[in-house]
Scaffold this motif. Structure first.
Motif, PDB file in Angstrom:
ATOM      1  N   ALA A 172       0.879  -1.324  -0.035  1.00  0.00           N
ATOM      2  CA  ALA A 172      -0.109  -0.183   0.119  1.00  0.00           C
ATOM      3  C   ALA A 172       0.855   1.175  -0.098  1.00  0.00           C
ATOM      4  N   TRP A 173       1.941   1.090   0.775  1.00  0.00           N
ATOM      5  CA  TRP A 173       2.750   2.435   0.920  1.00  0.00           C
ATOM      6  C   TRP A 173       3.622   2.405  -0.598  1.00  0.00           C
ATOM      7  N   ARG A 174       4.059   1.409  -1.276  1.00  0.00           N
ATOM      8  CA  ARG A 174       4.546   1.463  -2.648  1.00  0.00           C
ATOM      9  C   ARG A 174       3.491   2.164  -3.551  1.00  0.00           C
ATOM     10  N   ALA A 175       1.975   1.722  -3.539  1.00  0.00           N
ATOM     11  CA  ALA A 175       1.234   2.395  -4.348  1.00  0.00           C
ATOM     12  C   ALA A 175       1.099   3.736  -4.252  1.00  0.00           C
ATOM     13  N   VAL A 176       1.085   4.439  -3.164  1.00  0.00           N
ATOM     14  CA  VAL A 176       0.703   5.833  -3.068  1.00  0.00           C
ATOM     15  C   VAL A 176       1.684   6.713  -2.737  1.00  0.00           C
ATOM     16  N   SER A 177       3.119   6.414  -2.207  1.00  0.00           N
ATOM     17  CA  SER A 177       4.217   7.115  -1.639  1.00  0.00           C
ATOM     18  C   SER A 177       4.558   8.151  -2.596  1.00  0.00           C
ATOM     19  N   GLU A 237       6.430  19.339  -4.359  1.00  0.00           N
ATOM     20  CA  GLU A 237       5.830  19.102  -5.607  1.00  0.00           C
ATOM     21  C   GLU A 237       6.594  19.997  -6.388  1.00  0.00           C
ATOM     22  N   ARG A 238       6.702  21.059  -6.288  1.00  0.00           N
ATOM     23  CA  ARG A 238       7.094  22.527  -7.117  1.00  0.00           C
ATOM     24  C   ARG A 238       8.513  22.168  -7.062  1.00  0.00           C
ATOM     25  N   GLN A 239       9.267  21.742  -6.226  1.00  0.00           N
ATOM     26  CA  GLN A 239      10.548  21.817  -6.137  1.00  0.00           C
ATOM     27  C   GLN A 239      11.143  20.321  -6.448  1.00  0.00           C
ATOM     28  N   SER A 240      10.275  19.454  -7.256  1.00  0.00           N
ATOM     29  CA  SER A 240      10.871  18.219  -7.349  1.00  0.00           C
ATOM     30  C   SER A 240      12.113  17.900  -8.202  1.00  0.00           C
ATOM     31  N   ALA A 241      12.165  18.839  -9.230  1.00  0.00           N
ATOM     32  CA  ALA A 241      13.417  18.861 -10.040  1.00  0.00           C
ATOM     33  C   ALA A 241      14.413  18.906  -9.110  1.00  0.00           C
ATOM     34  N   ALA A 242      14.500  19.962  -8.390  1.00  0.00           N
ATOM     35  CA  ALA A 242      15.696  20.377  -7.466  1.00  0.00           C
ATOM     36  C   ALA A 242      15.933  19.355  -6.622  1.00  0.00           C
ATOM     37  N   LEU A 243      14.789  18.812  -5.932  1.00  0.00           N
ATOM     38  CA  LEU A 243      15.159  17.815  -4.954  1.00  0.00           C
ATOM     39  C   LEU A 243      15.635  16.376  -5.482  1.00  0.00           C
ATOM     40  N   ALA A 244      15.327  16.270  -6.637  1.00  0.00           N
ATOM     41  CA  ALA A 244      15.863  15.033  -7.530  1.00  0.00           C
ATOM     42  C   ALA A 244      17.094  15.015  -7.462  1.00  0.00           C
ATOM     43  N   GLN A 245      17.879  16.204  -7.411  1.00  0.00           N
ATOM     44  CA  GLN A 245      19.482  16.156  -7.231  1.00  0.00           C
ATOM     45  C   GLN A 245      19.905  15.482  -5.931  1.00  0.00           C
ATOM     46  N   ILE A 246      19.055  15.361  -4.983  1.00  0.00           N
ATOM     47  CA  ILE A 246      19.578  14.948  -3.791  1.00  0.00           C
ATOM     48  C   ILE A 246      19.835  13.330  -3.822  1.00  0.00           C
ATOM     49  N   ASP A 278      19.430   9.464  -3.532  1.00  0.00           N
ATOM     50  CA  ASP A 278      19.421   8.643  -2.474  1.00  0.00           C
ATOM     51  C   ASP A 278      18.941   9.318  -1.035  1.00  0.00           C
ATOM     52  N   GLN A 279      19.431  10.333  -0.840  1.00  0.00           N
ATOM     53  CA  GLN A 279      19.199  11.198   0.450  1.00  0.00           C
ATOM     54  C   GLN A 279      17.859  11.547   0.749  1.00  0.00           C
ATOM     55  N   LEU A 280      17.122  11.560  -0.455  1.00  0.00           N
ATOM     56  CA  LEU A 280      15.623  12.032  -0.548  1.00  0.00           C
ATOM     57  C   LEU A 280      14.738  11.154   0.232  1.00  0.00           C
ATOM     58  N   LEU A 281      14.105  11.371   1.259  1.00  0.00           N
ATOM     59  CA  LEU A 281      13.123  10.317   1.829  1.00  0.00           C
ATOM     60  C   LEU A 281      11.909  10.764   1.419  1.00  0.00           C
ATOM     61  N   ASP A 282      10.767   9.860   1.800  1.00  0.00           N
ATOM     62  CA  ASP A 282       9.328  10.286   1.410  1.00  0.00           C
ATOM     63  C   ASP A 282       8.569  11.050   2.197  1.00  0.00           C
ATOM     64  N   PHE A 291       4.835  14.902   7.716  1.00  0.00           N
ATOM     65  CA  PHE A 291       3.816  14.921   6.514  1.00  0.00           C
ATOM     66  C   PHE A 291       4.314  14.225   5.399  1.00  0.00           C
ATOM     67  N   TRP A 292       3.170  13.408   5.034  1.00  0.00           N
ATOM     68  CA  TRP A 292       3.281  12.358   3.992  1.00  0.00           C
ATOM     69  C   TRP A 292       2.501  12.421   2.745  1.00  0.00           C
ATOM     70  N   PRO A 293       2.940  12.771   1.554  1.00  0.00           N
ATOM     71  CA  PRO A 293       2.227  12.580   0.226  1.00  0.00           C
ATOM     72  C   PRO A 293       1.713  11.385  -0.003  1.00  0.00           C
TER      73      PRO A 293
END
Length: 210
Positions: free
Chosen positions: A17-22, A141-150, A152-156, A171-173
């Motif tokens: 379920a986590w994999r489906a929505v995170s 969400e707006r900064q997703s491109a910048a955050l992608a540069q992080i 493996d350090q970027l968590l959910d 806070f969890w999307p």
């Protein structure tokens, strides 16, 4: 009991379920999990159903995807079906939300900050946290491109932490179909239990086909 074989009924585990929505990626694994979660009753596994969920024309290849999801503890199969928890969202979601926190306090909001359900908070606090959670996840969400540069350090999830790094709020999307929701949890999250699967299942039946 846990073999992926035709004639058994499939259920999504808490991890599945986590994999489906995170996250909102378009992986075949996520498409399979969300397709199963959109059914109001545990679907029976057949070669035809497996091909429909996976988009594969070959039944063996389709069943292989399901087997891998079972092997990594995302899917399980049972001899009898289950039904999605009944009742209106207003009645059924608060008890599920309460189990997802060690303080029994949590809030679920839509992307506009409207509170869909809450547990353990007074109305005003719940509404404020719904707005805050939606805003925090909108920034992410707006900064997703910048955050992608992080990488493996970027968590959910995102947290409100003290000087010792202890989170009071997280806070969890939750990406359900095309809908993004914000789950705010007070204290330590407890997602590794059947009630989390039931919450995601209820949301997918309600919103997953929108």
């Amino acid at each position: 009991m846990l073999e992926i074989i035709p004639g058994s009924y499939l259920a999504v585990t808490p991890y599945g379920a986590w994999r489906a929505v995170s996250r909102a990626d378009d992986s075949i694994e996520r498409r399979i999990l969300q397709a199963i979660l959109c059914e109001a009753q545990s679907p029976m596994l057949s070669a035809e159903a497996a091909c429909a969920w996976t988009g594969e024309s070959n039944a063996e290849a389709a069943l292989g995807h399901l087997l891998r999801l079972q092997e990594d503890a995302s899917l399980e199969a049972w001899t009898t079906p289950r039904k999605v928890p009944f009742g209106s969202m207003e009645a059924s979601l608060p008890p599920l939300l309460a189990t997802l926190s060690d303080t029994r306090r949590a809030v679920l909001a839509d992307r506009m900050g409207f509170c869909l359900a809450m547990a353990g908070f007074p109305q005003e606090q719940g509404d404020a946290l719904a707005a805050l959670g939606a805003d925090i996840l909108s920034v992410a969400e707006r900064q997703s491109a910048a955050l992608a540069q992080i990488g493996d350090q970027l968590l959910d999830g995102w947290g409100n932490v003290d000087a010792a790094g202890v989170s009071g709020l997280s806070f969890w999307p939750m990406h359900v179909g095309r809908i993004r929701l914000a789950l705010t949890v007070s204290g330590r999250p407890r997602f590794n239990q059947a009630t989390f699967s039931d919450l995601v299942w209820s949301l997918c039946v309600r919103y997953g086909r929108i």
